[in-house]
Design a protein around this motif. Structure first.
Motif, short mmCIF file in Angstrom:
data_model
loop_
_atom_site.label_atom_id
_atom_site.label_comp_id
_atom_site.label_asym_id
_atom_site.label_seq_id
_atom_site.Cartn_x
_atom_site.Cartn_y
_atom_site.Cartn_z
N LEU A 74 0.86 -1.18 0.00
CA LEU A 74 0.00 0.00 0.00
C LEU A 74 0.90 1.23 0.00
O LEU A 74 1.51 1.57 1.01
N LEU A 75 0.98 1.90 -1.15
CA LEU A 75 1.99 2.95 -1.32
C LEU A 75 1.46 4.36 -1.13
O LEU A 75 2.25 5.27 -0.89
N ALA A 309 9.11 -5.84 6.91
CA ALA A 309 7.96 -5.98 6.02
C ALA A 309 6.73 -5.31 6.61
O ALA A 309 6.47 -5.38 7.81
N GLY A 310 5.97 -4.68 5.75
CA GLY A 310 4.82 -3.87 6.15
C GLY A 310 5.14 -2.40 6.06
O GLY A 310 4.23 -1.57 5.92
N SER A 311 6.44 -2.05 6.13
CA SER A 311 6.84 -0.66 5.91
C SER A 311 6.55 -0.27 4.46
O SER A 311 6.32 -1.13 3.60
N HIS A 312 6.60 1.03 4.21
CA HIS A 312 6.26 1.55 2.89
C HIS A 312 7.09 0.87 1.80
O HIS A 312 8.30 0.97 1.77
N GLY A 313 6.42 0.14 0.91
CA GLY A 313 7.08 -0.51 -0.20
C GLY A 313 7.74 -1.83 0.12
O GLY A 313 8.35 -2.44 -0.77
N VAL A 314 7.62 -2.30 1.34
CA VAL A 314 8.30 -3.54 1.76
C VAL A 314 7.25 -4.64 1.90
O VAL A 314 6.53 -4.71 2.90
N ARG A 315 7.18 -5.50 0.91
CA ARG A 315 6.14 -6.53 0.83
C ARG A 315 6.57 -7.78 1.61
O ARG A 315 7.71 -8.23 1.51
#
Length: 393
Positions: A74-75, A309-315
């Motif tokens: 979610l960007l 993971a879950g951070s901006h752009g980190v899938r």
């Protein structure tokens, strides 16, 4: 299916690479009973035991730093902020999707690094395919960074009360020691939230309660405080120094470097509108991080793979494989890279070993080929085994 065999060309047992196979691994009732250097044909079988073929197998991977309630894909910044007001069921649905994404990438153990909504504890109870270690609430100072995952504390009495309460449900204690990085300025925002004496108090009390401490920390002031306090692991650790690494090696403090969030900002500056100077800062930070991870490996600092993971752009899932690639770029051997995401974290946390050897619980994955021959094979999970039966895509 309580008994089966897997014939593999090569495998990594959690510590060492075994090549020049074939090897046959036999499983009974969820335990590996033997590994022998010989092969069986798929249709031959042993007394009716099913036999599967694999090019390469290894223990299930460990993601050492993630936030399961957050969708890294979610960007849109507004949408991410609005999501923090979502219902618990909506957040749990996201966590379920992230569990599935981790499993698809071969991850069978995830550390959730904190959320204040209780999603991490809920998914820990629910998940059957991936084991979840949940920190629950982290600790932070009032008004400082970490509102979405941390409980505010002030006095030592408040700190002690919070740790005792957290310890009743948490697997680990997360401490927010420093702020985030100001990418435009190329520095960490603000002073550490706890001084060395306060952090020592936190670490000592956590250990009394049976909790290891992992600390969100970047910048020299915070890193020095964390090492002085003897925390169990440093998460992120940007702006590392050689002297700090030496102290970490001496004390056995682990490092989870989490390249992925900063790399995404560098790779896609247009999303945040970063200018050329900021992009240059990001590149400088990443290059320094790579250099210090290589130095850490040489010094014997226990490196553990985690992506944030879950951070901006980190899938979720794929980002852990990115972290392993960063470790390779830093100069680590493939055996050392895989230890950082298999045997090392499990041993440090006292988790049950899932090494590929007789007596261990069967929890392993098959890849389309050996990552020792081509690292891209880490992205080619073709089967997952465990829980008394093979799980095959």
């Amino acid at each position: 299916m309580s008994s089966y065999a897997v014939v593999t060309d090569t495998y990594f047992d959690g510590e060492r690479y075994h090549f020049a196979g074939p090897y046959t691994l036999e499983v009974e009732k969820g335990r590996i009973v033997r590994v022998v250097k010989s092969g069986l044909s798929v249709d031959q079988g042993q007394e009716g035991i099913p036999v599967k073929q694999a090019a390469f197998i290894m223990p299930g991977l460990v993601e050492a730093h993630s936030h399961l309630f957050l969708d890294g894909g979610l960007l849109d910044f507004n949408a991410r902020n609005e999501y923090l007001n979502a219902s618990g069921e909506e957040m749990l649905a996201v966590a379920r999707a992230n569990i599935a994404a981790n499993l698809a990438s071969g991850v069978t153990l995830v550390v959730d690094a904190g959320d204040r909504y209780g999603v991490n504890h809920d998914i820990r109870l629910e998940s059957r395919s991936v084991t979840v270690r949940s920190a629950g609430w982290a600790l932070r100072r009032a008004g400082r960074y970490g509102g979405f995952m941390a409980r505010e504390v002030g006095s030592r009495a408040e700190i002690a009360s919070a740790i005792r309460e957290i310890s009743t449900t948490a697997d680990d204690l997360k401490v927010i020691l420093t702020g985030i990085i100001d990418f435009k300025a190329g520095v960490v925002k603000g002073e550490p939230q706890f001084d060395p004496d306060e952090l020592r108090f936190i670490v000592a009390l956590a250990r009394e309660q049976g909790l290891r401490t992992f600390v969100h920390c970047s910048g020299v002031a915070g890193l020095e405080a964390a090492v002085a306090a003897g925390v169990d692991s440093i998460e992120h650790g940007f702006f590392m120094t050689r002297d700090i690494l030496k102290s970490m090696a001496d004390k056995g403090i682990a490092w989870v470097p989490t390249f992925s969030p900063v790399h995404f900002q560098w790779q896609h500056p247009e999303i945040a509108g970063w200018d050329g100077q900021t992009v240059a800062n990001l590149r400088r930070i990443l290059d320094s991080h790579l250099e210090h991870v290589g130095t850490a490996a040489d010094m014997g600092v226990p490196l553990v793979a985690g992506s944030d993971a879950g951070s901006h752009g980190v899938r979720h899932g794929e980002a852990l494989i990115d972290e392993l690639d960063f470790f390779s770029r830093a100069g680590l051997s493939m055996e050392e890279v895989l230890r950082s995401a298999t045997s090392r974290p499990r041993a440090r946390w006292g988790a049950e070993p899932v090494s590929i050897e007789a007596g261990c619980r069967a929890e392993f994955i098959a890849l389309a080929g050996s990552p020792f021959e081509d690292p891209h094979h880490l992205r080619t999970v073709v089967a997952r085994y465990g829980f008394d039966a093979p799980r095959i895509e």
